[in-house]
Design a protein around this motif. Structure first.
Motif, PDB file in Angstrom:
ATOM      1  N   ALA A  34     -13.824   3.598  41.454  1.00 55.80           N
ATOM      2  CA  ALA A  34     -12.659   4.423  41.133  1.00 55.80           C
ATOM      3  C   ALA A  34     -12.285   5.304  42.316  1.00 55.80           C
ATOM      4  O   ALA A  34     -11.094   5.454  42.657  1.00 55.80           O
ATOM      5  N   HIS A  68     -15.316   8.778  33.624  1.00 56.12           N
ATOM      6  CA  HIS A  68     -14.387   7.998  34.441  1.00 56.12           C
ATOM      7  C   HIS A  68     -14.001   6.731  33.690  1.00 56.12           C
ATOM      8  O   HIS A  68     -14.873   5.931  33.327  1.00 56.12           O
ATOM      9  N   LEU A  70     -12.041   3.176  33.621  1.00 50.83           N
ATOM     10  CA  LEU A  70     -11.643   2.160  34.590  1.00 50.83           C
ATOM     11  C   LEU A  70     -10.908   1.008  33.911  1.00 50.83           C
ATOM     12  O   LEU A  70     -11.331   0.530  32.860  1.00 50.83           O
ATOM     13  N   CYS A  82      -7.410   3.837  37.100  1.00 47.54           N
ATOM     14  CA  CYS A  82      -8.493   4.730  36.704  1.00 47.54           C
ATOM     15  C   CYS A  82      -7.943   6.102  36.371  1.00 47.54           C
ATOM     16  O   CYS A  82      -6.851   6.484  36.803  1.00 47.54           O
TER      17      CYS A  82
END
Length: 256
Positions: A34, A68, A70, A82
């Protein structure tokens, strides 16, 4: 890097529309993928001044505290989109929300409820379409539902133009339709120089900002100058209980 432990199998789908896959990062390698995409877009395309110490990666102190999300191209596994999500609990460990570096959030954080901040969102130029944005919102909606988030917050960028005139024109158009109640206005720490007589404009809105507004987000006051990214940021607030119903149903249905 430590990775925030968030594993929601509802977003680990074998295939989404557009040949995409969606998942939360589970390893440092996922986060680096990312960060690599972020660097390519922010530094490579936008010419942003990044304060990175690792070549080719956009990284900061908040990354270790974020979930995070994705989006990958299913055939190759390449990360093509992302975003990162910082919950209120994690923000306390991080020393605050990223947005607090640009705005005085006192009126917002006084609201009762749980917050999550969306940030560093980017999409590869070949995948800037509805399918990728929809995939990201599916993952965001899953976390909102799982963790009982009441408010989504974040900064959305608009182009500056010459001497900030384009940003002021866009903001004037946004303010007519999407400005929050006066008690929920935030103060930018680096306000744009005000200019009189600028006509409103609502064209050329970035896709991410359009997506926020489409699901019911509000703009909480005047933009802040982001000197590193050479844009103006507006602060957005989305009360998840007041999501536009047709969009909320679409994203939440896909997240279960």
């Amino acid at each position: 890097m430590n990775v925030q432990p968030y594993r929601d199998q509802s977003v680990h789908r074998p295939l989404l529309p557009g040949g995409l896959q969606l998942a939360f990062a589970e390893s440092a390698a996922d986060v680096r993928a990312a960060q690599h995409l972020r660097y390519a877009i922010f530094a490579g395309e936008m010419g942003a001044r990044l304060h990175n110490r690792i070549p080719g990666l956009d990284h900061d102190a908040f990354d270790a505290h974020c979930h995070h999300l994705l989006v990958r191209e299913a055939l190759t596994g390449q990360v093509v989109g992302c975003t990162r999500i910082l919950t209120g609990d994690s923000a306390r460990q991080a020393g605050g929300f990223y947005s607090q570096g640009e705005f005085d959030l006192g009126p917002i954080l006084a609201l009762p409820g749980r917050f999550a901040e969306i940030g560093r969102t980017c999409v590869h130029r070949d995948y800037r379409n509805g399918a990728t944005i929809s995939a990201l919102w599916t993952g965001i909606a899953s976390l909102v539902a799982a963790q009982g988030i009441d408010y989504l917050i974040g900064c959305a960028s608009i182009p500056l133009g010459q001497d900030g005139m384009q940003a002021q024109a866009i903001y004037a158009g946004l303010a007519e339709r999407y400005l929050s109640e006066p008690q929920l206005r935030v103060r930018p720490k680096i306000p744009l120089l005000r200019r009189d007589g600028i006509a409103r404009a609502d064209s050329a809105l970035p896709p991410l900002l359009k997506a926020y507004l489409r699901v019911g987000a509000r703009i909480c006051g005047e933009p802040c100058l982001d000197e590193d990214f050479r844009v103006a940021d507006v602060f957005i607030l989305l009360a998840t209980g007041q999501l536009e119903r047709r969009y909320a149903r679409h994203f939440l249905d896909r997240a279960v």
